[in-house]
Motif scaffolding. Structure first.
Motif, mmCIF file in Angstrom:
data_model
loop_
_atom_site.group_PDB
_atom_site.id
_atom_site.type_symbol
_atom_site.label_atom_id
_atom_site.label_comp_id
_atom_site.label_asym_id
_atom_site.label_seq_id
_atom_site.Cartn_x
_atom_site.Cartn_y
_atom_site.Cartn_z
ATOM 1 N N ASN A 194 -130.092 -31.148 -7.349
ATOM 2 C CA ASN A 194 -129.258 -31.118 -8.551
ATOM 3 C C ASN A 194 -127.769 -31.296 -8.262
ATOM 4 O O ASN A 194 -127.084 -32.047 -8.958
ATOM 5 C CB ASN A 194 -129.485 -29.809 -9.314
ATOM 6 C CG ASN A 194 -130.824 -29.816 -10.022
ATOM 7 O OD1 ASN A 194 -131.668 -30.660 -9.745
ATOM 8 N ND2 ASN A 194 -131.023 -28.878 -10.931
ATOM 9 N N GLN A 222 -136.840 -35.993 -16.333
ATOM 10 C CA GLN A 222 -136.290 -34.921 -15.481
ATOM 11 C C GLN A 222 -135.777 -35.472 -14.151
ATOM 12 O O GLN A 222 -135.102 -36.473 -14.133
ATOM 13 C CB GLN A 222 -137.322 -33.793 -15.314
ATOM 14 C CG GLN A 222 -137.635 -33.092 -16.631
ATOM 15 C CD GLN A 222 -136.407 -32.405 -17.246
ATOM 16 O OE1 GLN A 222 -135.420 -32.130 -16.589
ATOM 17 N NE2 GLN A 222 -136.450 -32.171 -18.554
ATOM 18 N N SER A 223 -136.169 -34.840 -13.062
ATOM 19 C CA SER A 223 -135.552 -35.214 -11.787
ATOM 20 C C SER A 223 -135.864 -36.633 -11.331
ATOM 21 O O SER A 223 -135.231 -37.133 -10.400
ATOM 22 C CB SER A 223 -136.005 -34.270 -10.681
ATOM 23 O OG SER A 223 -135.067 -33.256 -10.533
ATOM 24 N N GLU A 238 -132.521 -27.256 -22.614
ATOM 25 C CA GLU A 238 -132.103 -27.058 -21.231
ATOM 26 C C GLU A 238 -130.647 -26.595 -21.155
ATOM 27 O O GLU A 238 -130.301 -25.752 -20.324
ATOM 28 C CB GLU A 238 -132.297 -28.353 -20.427
ATOM 29 C CG GLU A 238 -132.007 -28.117 -18.966
ATOM 30 C CD GLU A 238 -132.428 -29.266 -18.054
ATOM 31 O OE1 GLU A 238 -133.168 -30.160 -18.496
ATOM 32 O OE2 GLU A 238 -131.994 -29.240 -16.889
ATOM 33 N N PHE A 275 -134.758 -27.681 -5.351
ATOM 34 C CA PHE A 275 -133.945 -28.663 -6.076
ATOM 35 C C PHE A 275 -132.637 -28.102 -6.615
ATOM 36 O O PHE A 275 -131.666 -28.814 -6.768
ATOM 37 C CB PHE A 275 -134.752 -29.285 -7.215
ATOM 38 C CG PHE A 275 -135.088 -28.342 -8.350
ATOM 39 C CD1 PHE A 275 -136.176 -27.498 -8.261
ATOM 40 C CD2 PHE A 275 -134.318 -28.321 -9.501
ATOM 41 C CE1 PHE A 275 -136.491 -26.642 -9.307
ATOM 42 C CE2 PHE A 275 -134.625 -27.473 -10.549
ATOM 43 C CZ PHE A 275 -135.714 -26.617 -10.455
ATOM 44 N N ASN A 287 -127.260 -24.824 -13.251
ATOM 45 C CA ASN A 287 -126.604 -26.126 -13.094
ATOM 46 C C ASN A 287 -125.100 -26.026 -13.368
ATOM 47 O O ASN A 287 -124.301 -26.716 -12.732
ATOM 48 C CB ASN A 287 -127.256 -27.169 -14.003
ATOM 49 C CG ASN A 287 -128.571 -27.674 -13.425
ATOM 50 O OD1 ASN A 287 -128.759 -27.677 -12.210
ATOM 51 N ND2 ASN A 287 -129.492 -28.083 -14.293
ATOM 52 N N TYR A 319 -138.439 -22.432 -16.948
ATOM 53 C CA TYR A 319 -137.016 -22.108 -17.094
ATOM 54 C C TYR A 319 -136.327 -22.949 -18.166
ATOM 55 O O TYR A 319 -135.197 -22.720 -18.519
ATOM 56 C CB TYR A 319 -136.298 -22.233 -15.731
ATOM 57 C CG TYR A 319 -136.086 -23.648 -15.246
ATOM 58 C CD1 TYR A 319 -134.831 -24.239 -15.303
ATOM 59 C CD2 TYR A 319 -137.152 -24.407 -14.740
ATOM 60 C CE1 TYR A 319 -134.628 -25.533 -14.865
ATOM 61 C CE2 TYR A 319 -136.952 -25.689 -14.310
ATOM 62 C CZ TYR A 319 -135.689 -26.251 -14.366
ATOM 63 O OH TYR A 319 -135.496 -27.534 -13.936
ATOM 64 N N CYS A 362 -131.680 -36.491 -17.772
ATOM 65 C CA CYS A 362 -133.004 -35.933 -17.429
ATOM 66 C C CYS A 362 -133.947 -35.891 -18.641
ATOM 67 O O CYS A 362 -135.138 -35.680 -18.490
ATOM 68 C CB CYS A 362 -132.866 -34.503 -16.903
ATOM 69 S SG CYS A 362 -132.076 -34.377 -15.297
ATOM 70 N N TYR A 420 -138.133 -32.532 -2.101
ATOM 71 C CA TYR A 420 -137.484 -31.235 -1.839
ATOM 72 C C TYR A 420 -137.980 -30.613 -0.547
ATOM 73 O O TYR A 420 -138.112 -31.270 0.472
ATOM 74 C CB TYR A 420 -137.712 -30.265 -3.014
ATOM 75 C CG TYR A 420 -137.302 -30.818 -4.339
ATOM 76 C CD1 TYR A 420 -136.031 -31.374 -4.508
ATOM 77 C CD2 TYR A 420 -138.161 -30.808 -5.416
ATOM 78 C CE1 TYR A 420 -135.641 -31.873 -5.739
ATOM 79 C CE2 TYR A 420 -137.771 -31.304 -6.647
ATOM 80 C CZ TYR A 420 -136.518 -31.834 -6.789
ATOM 81 O OH TYR A 420 -136.130 -32.336 -7.996
ATOM 82 N N LYS A 474 -133.121 -38.978 -11.016
ATOM 83 C CA LYS A 474 -132.158 -38.943 -9.900
ATOM 84 C C LYS A 474 -132.138 -40.227 -9.067
ATOM 85 O O LYS A 474 -131.062 -40.783 -8.830
ATOM 86 C CB LYS A 474 -132.415 -37.722 -9.020
ATOM 87 C CG LYS A 474 -131.975 -36.423 -9.701
ATOM 88 C CD LYS A 474 -132.458 -35.191 -8.957
ATOM 89 C CE LYS A 474 -131.955 -33.925 -9.639
ATOM 90 N NZ LYS A 474 -132.778 -32.767 -9.357
ATOM 91 N N TYR A 511 -125.636 -34.907 -17.145
ATOM 92 C CA TYR A 511 -126.791 -34.864 -16.237
ATOM 93 C C TYR A 511 -128.074 -34.454 -16.978
ATOM 94 O O TYR A 511 -129.129 -35.082 -16.810
ATOM 95 C CB TYR A 511 -126.484 -33.893 -15.079
ATOM 96 C CG TYR A 511 -127.707 -33.458 -14.337
ATOM 97 C CD1 TYR A 511 -128.404 -34.355 -13.531
ATOM 98 C CD2 TYR A 511 -128.191 -32.158 -14.470
ATOM 99 C CE1 TYR A 511 -129.555 -33.955 -12.876
ATOM 100 C CE2 TYR A 511 -129.343 -31.763 -13.815
ATOM 101 C CZ TYR A 511 -130.022 -32.658 -13.026
ATOM 102 O OH TYR A 511 -131.173 -32.273 -12.387
ATOM 103 N N GLY A 549 -140.625 -34.701 -11.038
ATOM 104 C CA GLY A 549 -139.794 -34.107 -12.090
ATOM 105 C C GLY A 549 -140.486 -32.874 -12.644
ATOM 106 O O GLY A 549 -141.725 -32.819 -12.661
ATOM 107 N N VAL A 550 -139.699 -31.896 -13.141
ATOM 108 C CA VAL A 550 -140.308 -30.639 -13.595
ATOM 109 C C VAL A 550 -141.127 -30.766 -14.870
ATOM 110 O O VAL A 550 -141.851 -29.842 -15.229
ATOM 111 C CB VAL A 550 -139.288 -29.490 -13.796
ATOM 112 C CG1 VAL A 550 -138.839 -28.919 -12.476
ATOM 113 C CG2 VAL A 550 -138.133 -29.909 -14.651
HETATM 114 N N1 GLU Z 1 -133.241 -31.142 -15.482
HETATM 115 C C1 GLU Z 1 -133.889 -30.391 -14.450
HETATM 116 C C2 GLU Z 1 -132.908 -29.433 -13.814
HETATM 117 O O1 GLU Z 1 -131.841 -29.805 -13.488
HETATM 118 C C3 GLU Z 1 -134.494 -31.319 -13.451
HETATM 119 C C4 GLU Z 1 -135.152 -30.605 -12.313
HETATM 120 C C5 GLU Z 1 -136.376 -31.325 -11.787
HETATM 121 O O2 GLU Z 1 -136.994 -32.098 -12.495
HETATM 122 O O3 GLU Z 1 -136.742 -31.039 -10.637
HETATM 123 O O4 GLU Z 1 -133.168 -28.276 -13.663
#
Ligand code: GLU
Length: 415
Positions: A114, A63-64, A160, A96, A167, A27, A195, A243, A67, A191, A260-261
Motif C-alpha cells: 500500500n 483492489q490491490s 473503505e 500489504f 492507509n 476491514y 482500488c 506479499y 497496483k 488510491y 486483491g482483497v
Molecule cells: N484497497 C485495499 C487497501 O488498501 C487494497 C488491499 C488489497 O487488495 O490487498 O486496503
C-alpha cells in the motif's frame, strides 16, 4: 470443432468448489458484506482468445490488482527514472499494509504494497493534479487495457474511506518524508478510488495478457503500454506481488501474480497468457484460497510454471542443402539468441561450397533485435568468405537487412 478449453476450466472450478475455507476481507464493510460464493476463471491468449468458466460476468472491485496497472501507467507517463526515485523494487516480505520504507531513502520498498501504491498514484497526471483528474486518467488506461469502459463503485470507495485509518497513517508518513505532496486525505482518496474499479475475471485476464504481451492489448490490438514498462511491472509482480507469500508462490505456481482483497487474482505469463480467478474467501496472507488453488492446478496441468520452460526442441535450422549454385538454409521458429546461435554454429560446421547462399526466413515466426543482429552478422561473414548472400524474407523479419559495413543484404524471391 468445439474447443475443449471452457469445459476444462469448468471442471477445474469443480475441483475446488467445495473448499469454503478462508474468510472474506472484513476491514472494509462493503467487502465484509459481499457474497463469498462466486467462483470464476478466465484465460486470455496471445491471439486474443478469451476462455472462461463459472461466474465470469460478476463484477468485483479490483483492489490491490490495481497496483501493477497503476505502476505501469506511472512508468508509461513519467518514465522509469522518476518512478524509481519514488518507489523501490525489492520484495518486502511483509503484509500489504505494512509501512516498509527503505531505511536510507524512506522510499516505499516496492509498488505492490500500500505505501508504494499510494506513492505511485501521486505520480500520475502530475503533482498538481486533482484527485478526480488523476483517477480519470487511470480509469481511461484501465479501460483501454480491458477493452471496455470500466466504472468505479463509489459505494466501495465510501465504505473503505470510512475505515481508512491505516492507509491514512501510511500517507501521513509518506508526506512527512516528502515522498508525496498531496494531503494524506487526497492521496488516500485517489488510491482507494483506483482500488474500487469494477472488473470481471475476463477483464482481468485481458488486462494481464496485455502486460504479458509487451503492452499490446490482444483483443483490440491497441498498443497501450511500452514493452519495457510491461517487463518492469511483471518483474516486480514476480518478486513482490504475493506479499509475504511471494517466495512460496513463485516456487509452487511460478506465474507472476497479484491478488486483491475482494477475491480477484491476476497472473501473467510473459509472451503467452493472462490468467484471472475470482473467489472472495481469503487466506491469512490476503490471497484468494480457491483462486490460488485454481492457479496451482492450471500451472501443473498446463505446464505454465515459468521455471519449467521446456528446452526449445528441434533446431532453428530446418535444413541446409546445396542446389546447383546455391546453398539454401531454411530457418524456422523464433529467432532470438538461441535460434540465431543454432544458425551460426550450423553454418560454421558446414562447408559452404557454392557461390550463392540463400537464407529462407519464411518459416520463422518472430525475431528479437539480438537474434536479427546475429543472423545479419553471420551473413556478413559468409559474404566476407567470398559467397554471395541473399535472404527470402517476405515479412521483413530481419528489419532493414543492413549489415555492419553499411550495405544491405539482397532479397531473393526463391531459392
Ligand atoms: N484497497 C485495499 C487497501 O488498501 C487494497 C488491499 C488489497 O487488495 O490487498 O486496503
Amino acid at each position: 470443432m468445439e474447443i475443449p478449453l471452457p469445459h476444462y476450466l469448468s471442471a477445474t472450478l469443480d475441483r475446488v468448489r467445495e473448499d469454503t475455507s478462508g474468510a472474506v476481507a472484513d476491514y472494509i464493510p462493503e467487502l465484509a458484506a459481499a457474497d463469498p460464493d462466486p467462483l470464476a476463471v478466465a484465460l486470455c491468449t496471445a491471439t486474443g482468445h478469451v476462455y472462461s468458466a463459472g461466474d465470469d460476468g460478476v463484477e468485483f472491485s479490483i483492489q490491490s490488482i490495481a497496483k501493477p496497472f497503476a505502476y505501469a501507467v506511472a512508468l508509461q507517463e513519467v518514465g522509469v527514472e522518476k518512478v524509481l526515485a519514488t518507489v523501490g523494487m525489492e520484495p518486502s516480505g511483509e503484509a500489504f499494509n505494512e509501512l516498509s520504507l527503505d531505511g536510507g531513502t524512506h522510499r516505499p520498498v516496492n509498488p505492490m504494497i500500500n505505501a508504494g501504491a499510494i506513492a505511485v498514484s501521486q505520480l500520475i497526471n502530475g503533482e498538481d493534479s486533482t484527485v478526480d483528474d488523476r483517477v480519470e486518467l487511470l480509469r481511461h488506461y484501465f479501460s483501454r487495457l480491458a477493452g471496455r469502459d470500466l466504472r468505479i463503485d463509489e459505494r466501495v470507495t465510501g465504505s473503505e474511506l470510512a475505515t481508512a485509518d491505516r492507509n491514512l497513517a501510511l500517507a501521513h508518513m509518506l508526506r512527512s518524508y516528502g515522498i508525496i505532496a498531496d494531503t494524506a486525505e487526497d492521496a488516500v482518496a485517489g488510491y482507494v478510488r483506483e482500488c474500487s474499479m469494477l472488473v470481471t475475471v475476463k477483464d482481468l485476464a485481458v488486462m494481464g495478457a496485455t502486460l504479458a504481451l509487451g503492452g499490446r492489448q490482444p483483443v483490440t490490438g491497441d498498443q497501450v503500454l511500452d514493452p519495457r514498462v510491461c517487463r518492469q511491472v511483471q518483474s516486480v509482480m514476480a518478486s513482490a506481488g504475493m506479499y509475504d507469500g511471494a517466495g512460496k508462490w513463485m516456487a509452487g505456481v511460478g506465474i507472476p501474480a497479484k491478488s486483491g482483497v475482494a477475491g480477484g487474482l491476476l497472473g501473467t505469463l510473459p509472451g503467452q497468457l493472462g490468467i484471472a480467478t475470482f473467489s472472495p474467501r481469503l487466506d491469512g496472507s490476503g490471497n484468494s484460497v480457491r483462486g490460488a488453488e485454481v492457479f496451482r492446478i492450471l500451472s501443473d496441468d498446463m505446464g505454465l510454471h515459468l521455471m519449467s520452460a521446456l528446452p526449445s526442441r528441434g533446431s532453428a535450422v530446418r535444413s541446409i542443402r546445396s542446389r546447383g549454385l546455391a546453398t539454401v538454409i531454411r530457418l524456422q521458429g523464433g529467432l532470438g539468441f538461441t535460434g540465431a546461435e543454432d544458425f551460426l554454429s550450423t553454418v560454421a560446421a558446414h562447408e559452404l561450397t557454392t557461390t550463392r547462399v540463400v537464407v529462407d526466413m519464411r518459416r520463422v515466426n518472430d525475431t528479437n533485435s539480438f537474434g536479427r543482429a546475429m543472423v545479419l552478422e553471420g551473413l556478413r561473414r559468409i559474404r566476407e568468405d567470398g559467397h554471395r548472400v541473399a535472404v527470402i524474407d517476405p515479412d521483413g523479419l530481419l528489419g532493414d537487412r543492413r549489415l555492419d559495413d553499411g550495405t544491405q543484404v539482397e532479397t531473393s524471391e526463391d531459392a
